[in-house]
Scaffold this motif. Structure first.
Motif, PDB file in Angstrom:
ATOM      1  N   ALA A   1      -0.881 -10.399   4.204  1.00 15.98           N
ATOM      2  CA  ALA A   1      -2.622 -10.103   3.150  1.00 15.98           C
ATOM      3  C   ALA A   1      -3.806 -10.443   3.669  1.00 15.98           C
ATOM      4  O   ALA A   1      -3.368 -11.413   5.230  1.00 15.98           O
ATOM      5  N   ALA A   2      -4.856  -9.849   3.272  1.00 15.59           N
ATOM      6  CA  ALA A   2      -5.744 -10.032   4.223  1.00 15.59           C
ATOM      7  C   ALA A   2      -7.212 -10.009   3.472  1.00 15.59           C
ATOM      8  O   ALA A   2      -7.341  -9.554   2.200  1.00 15.59           O
ATOM      9  N   SER A   3      -8.088 -10.872   3.407  1.00 13.48           N
ATOM     10  CA  SER A   3      -9.347 -10.488   3.647  1.00 13.48           C
ATOM     11  C   SER A   3     -10.053  -8.924   3.293  1.00 13.48           C
ATOM     12  O   SER A   3     -10.711  -9.042   1.985  1.00 13.48           O
ATOM     13  N   ASP A   4      -9.477  -8.511   3.704  1.00 14.57           N
ATOM     14  CA  ASP A   4     -10.304  -6.671   3.839  1.00 14.57           C
ATOM     15  C   ASP A   4      -9.771  -6.364   4.869  1.00 14.57           C
ATOM     16  O   ASP A   4      -8.674  -6.657   5.780  1.00 14.57           O
TER      17      ASP A   4
ATOM     18  N   GLY B   1      -1.382 -10.763  -4.424  1.00  9.63           N
ATOM     19  CA  GLY B   1      -2.894 -10.771  -4.832  1.00  9.63           C
ATOM     20  C   GLY B   1      -3.446 -11.833  -4.717  1.00  9.63           C
ATOM     21  O   GLY B   1      -4.079 -12.138  -4.834  1.00  9.63           O
ATOM     22  N   LEU B   2      -2.641 -13.861  -5.263  1.00  7.93           N
ATOM     23  CA  LEU B   2      -3.192 -14.841  -4.520  1.00  7.93           C
ATOM     24  C   LEU B   2      -3.433 -15.058  -3.541  1.00  7.93           C
ATOM     25  O   LEU B   2      -4.877 -15.768  -2.872  1.00  7.93           O
ATOM     26  N   LEU B   3      -2.620 -14.595  -2.391  1.00  6.30           N
ATOM     27  CA  LEU B   3      -3.088 -14.377  -1.182  1.00  6.30           C
ATOM     28  C   LEU B   3      -3.988 -14.219  -0.450  1.00  6.30           C
ATOM     29  O   LEU B   3      -4.698 -14.791   0.215  1.00  6.30           O
ATOM     30  N   HIS B   4      -4.651 -12.427  -1.608  1.00  8.06           N
ATOM     31  CA  HIS B   4      -5.430 -11.578  -0.879  1.00  8.06           C
ATOM     32  C   HIS B   4      -6.688 -12.740  -1.230  1.00  8.06           C
ATOM     33  O   HIS B   4      -8.001 -12.634  -0.439  1.00  8.06           O
ATOM     34  N   ARG B   5      -6.680 -13.577  -1.929  1.00 11.34           N
ATOM     35  CA  ARG B   5      -7.769 -14.213  -2.886  1.00 11.34           C
ATOM     36  C   ARG B   5      -7.992 -15.874  -1.983  1.00 11.34           C
ATOM     37  O   ARG B   5      -8.954 -15.841  -1.592  1.00 11.34           O
ATOM     38  N   VAL B   6      -7.057 -16.278  -1.365  1.00  7.46           N
ATOM     39  CA  VAL B   6      -6.736 -16.956  -0.691  1.00  7.46           C
ATOM     40  C   VAL B   6      -7.673 -16.915   0.290  1.00  7.46           C
ATOM     41  O   VAL B   6      -8.203 -17.776   1.012  1.00  7.46           O
ATOM     42  N   CYS B   7      -7.247 -15.076   1.120  1.00  4.88           N
ATOM     43  CA  CYS B   7      -7.764 -15.389   2.609  1.00  4.88           C
ATOM     44  C   CYS B   7      -9.289 -14.921   2.147  1.00  4.88           C
ATOM     45  O   CYS B   7     -10.525 -15.382   3.235  1.00  4.88           O
TER      46      CYS B   7
END
Length: 240
Positions: A59-62, A26-32
């Motif tokens: 993780a990825a942004s989208d 979840g954190l890394l999604h927000r980082v992306c």
């Protein structure tokens, strides 16, 4: 120094939003997402890559960027592989003829998704390497000095998040986050062994067959591996 502090503060505010940032993926999604916004990019992704053999998108942004990030593992080539092995950023402002010679399968595939520039940053601390941050753009061109500094800050945040998640999983004994990604890689290795037996080919060729099947059918590599392990897909019978 003040400009650097302002940049760090902006990245943190984008990551945390109105609530404290969650842990793990979840954190890394927000980082992306933050990387995408601050670097005027079309998307960003974080992949786990370790010397022990773990490989996979974390993780990825989208969803579209996740598929683009996954292509590097399906095809076995791309900037993230080079950034990880060289321990240095791989900056590709123009996915042109030179890049095509370097990654003959990867470049046409990402071109079809509209990507024209890729910037890959290894996630490392001392001798420890945990993965790569990839930033994608639909327009060619170099990162500015300020953008390059921002990307390095985002890479450092990503590295810290992966380390924190790994430590949390180890203390709690819960097999999620980074541990879950490594488990997926173990599933891939099991699938390689099964395909090796089914086709009577070396282990390296077994992985090539898995990648080729995933690419030809527009599927994720881990999904194909899961079907092989669950015996829903038989390479000797289906001849994919």
């Amino acid at each position: 120094m003040a400009a650097m502090d302002d940049r760090v503060a902006r990245i943190r505010s984008l990551i945390e939003g109105e609530h404290p940032a969650p842990d793990g993926a979840g954190l890394l999604h927000r980082v992306c997402v933050a990387a995408t916004q601050t670097l005027a990019a079309s998307g960003a992704g974080v992949s786990v890559m370790t010397d022990a053999g773990a490989r996979g998108v974390y993780a990825a942004s989208d969803p579209v960027t996740e598929r683009i990030e996954e292509l590097q593992f399906v095809l076995g080539e791309g900037p993230c592989w080079d950034a990880f092995s060289s321990r240095r950023p791989v900056l590709v402002p123009h996915l042109d003829g030179d890049s095509l010679a370097r990654w003959p399968m990867y470049v046409p595939a990402v071109h079809d998704s509209g990507i024209r520039a890729v910037f890959s940053f290894p996630l490392q601390m001392g001798a420890v390497r945990l993965g790569v941050l990839d930033v994608f753009r639909k327009r060619p061109g170099l990162l500015t000095d300020a953008e390059l500094t921002t990307a390095l800050i985002v890479a450092e945040v990503s590295m810290t998040a992966l380390l924190d998640q790994h430590e949390d999983a180890g203390m709690s004994g819960v097999g999620d986050g980074l541990a879950e990604t490594v488990e997926h890689r173990a599933e891939l290795f099991q699938a390689q062994g099964m395909v090796m037996v089914q086709l009577g080919v070396p282990i390296g060729e077994a992985l090539t067959r898995l990648r080729a099947y995933a690419y030809a059918h527009g599927r994720r590599l881990d999904e194909v591996a899961r079907d092989v392990v669950a015996r829903r897909l038989h390479f000797d019978r289906d001849r994919p």
